[in-house]
Design an enzyme around this catalytic site. Structure first.
Site, PDB file in Angstrom:
ATOM      1  N   HIS A 185      -2.350  -1.148  -4.369  1.00  0.00           N
ATOM      2  CA  HIS A 185      -3.097  -1.756  -5.056  1.00  0.00           C
ATOM      3  C   HIS A 185      -4.572  -0.056  -4.339  1.00  0.00           C
ATOM      4  CE1 HIS A 185      -4.289  -1.622   0.539  1.00  0.00           C
ATOM      5  NE2 HIS A 185      -3.933  -1.078  -0.405  1.00  0.00           N
TER       6      HIS A 185
ATOM      7  N   SER B  72       0.700  -1.856  -0.122  1.00  0.00           N
ATOM      8  CA  SER B  72      -0.039   0.022  -0.052  1.00  0.00           C
ATOM      9  C   SER B  72       0.873   1.650  -0.341  1.00  0.00           C
ATOM     10  CB  SER B  72      -1.179  -0.224   2.044  1.00  0.00           C
ATOM     11  OG  SER B  72      -2.032   1.106   0.857  1.00  0.00           O
TER      12      SER B  72
END
Length: 208
Positions: free
Chosen positions: A130, A105
């Site tokens: 993501h 992330s």
């Protein structure tokens, strides 16, 4: 005793001989003298403040010498990560990033945003990209406001990843629709890191 207190109690001390006698440091303070910063664990405002302060301190000490950030993080708060990102881009020293364990992330974005040619991963590390996560409850108008903010953040994060990886915005948008895990080698092929190595590189030793 909370987890943070337990972790602090386990931090080893290093004794160094100086002209004035012995001096004891915790291991992270000693490594900071060598321009090594550790970004470990979830990224929140407290973590961001620590990293930003260390970056600014090392820049003040020597604006010409590289800084190395070792990353092992599952990600965290987007705004906290962006505070670190902006500081990395703002300061004069080149910031080298090294993934140990995982960079997921916001951790992956910070890994990719290191100085060009100085982004590394150890062979068994994992990288995950993501889209930003969000959840909000309240009035419909407030939910709409937060939804638009998440979309704006997603667009900005995609732009940053595209800039640092060389991938197109369309590719980044598609590849971050869901959790996208990559091995160190795949992360290199994607442009998230520049090199995968299993032994310390001479240029990294010299830069630190």
């Amino acid at each position: 005793m909370d987890d943070v207190t337990k972790a602090l109690n386990l931090v080893p001390m290093v004794v160094e001989q100086t002209s004035r006698g012995e001096r004891a440091y915790d291991i992270y303070s000693r490594l900071l003298k060598e321009r090594l910063i550790f970004l470990v664990g979830p990224i929140d405002d407290y973590m961001a403040n620590l990293i930003v302060a260390q970056l600014l301190f090392l820049e003040a000490e020597n604006p010409e010498k590289d800084i190395n950030i070792y990353i092992n993080s599952p990600g965290g708060v987007v705004t906290a990560g962006m505070a670190i990102y902006d500081t990395m881009q703002y300061i004069k020293p080149a910031v080298s990033t090294i993934c140990v364990g995982q960079a997921a992330s916001m951790g992956a974005l910070l890994l990719a945003s290191g100085a060009s040619g100085k982004r590394y991963a150890l062979p068994n590390s994992r990288v995950m990209i993501h889209q930003p996560l969000g959840g909000f409850q309240g009035q419909a108008t407030d939910i709409d406001i937060h939804a638009r903010e998440i979309l704006a953040l997603r667009a900005r994060l995609n732009e940053i990843l595209a800039k640092h990886t060389g991938q197109s915005l369309e590719t980044i948008a598609h590849d971050t629709e869901r959790d996208n895990f990559k091995s160190a080698v795949d992360a290199q092929a994607y442009g998230l890191v520049d090199q995968v190595f299993g032994q310390r590189q001479e240029e990294l030793i010299q830069s630190s």
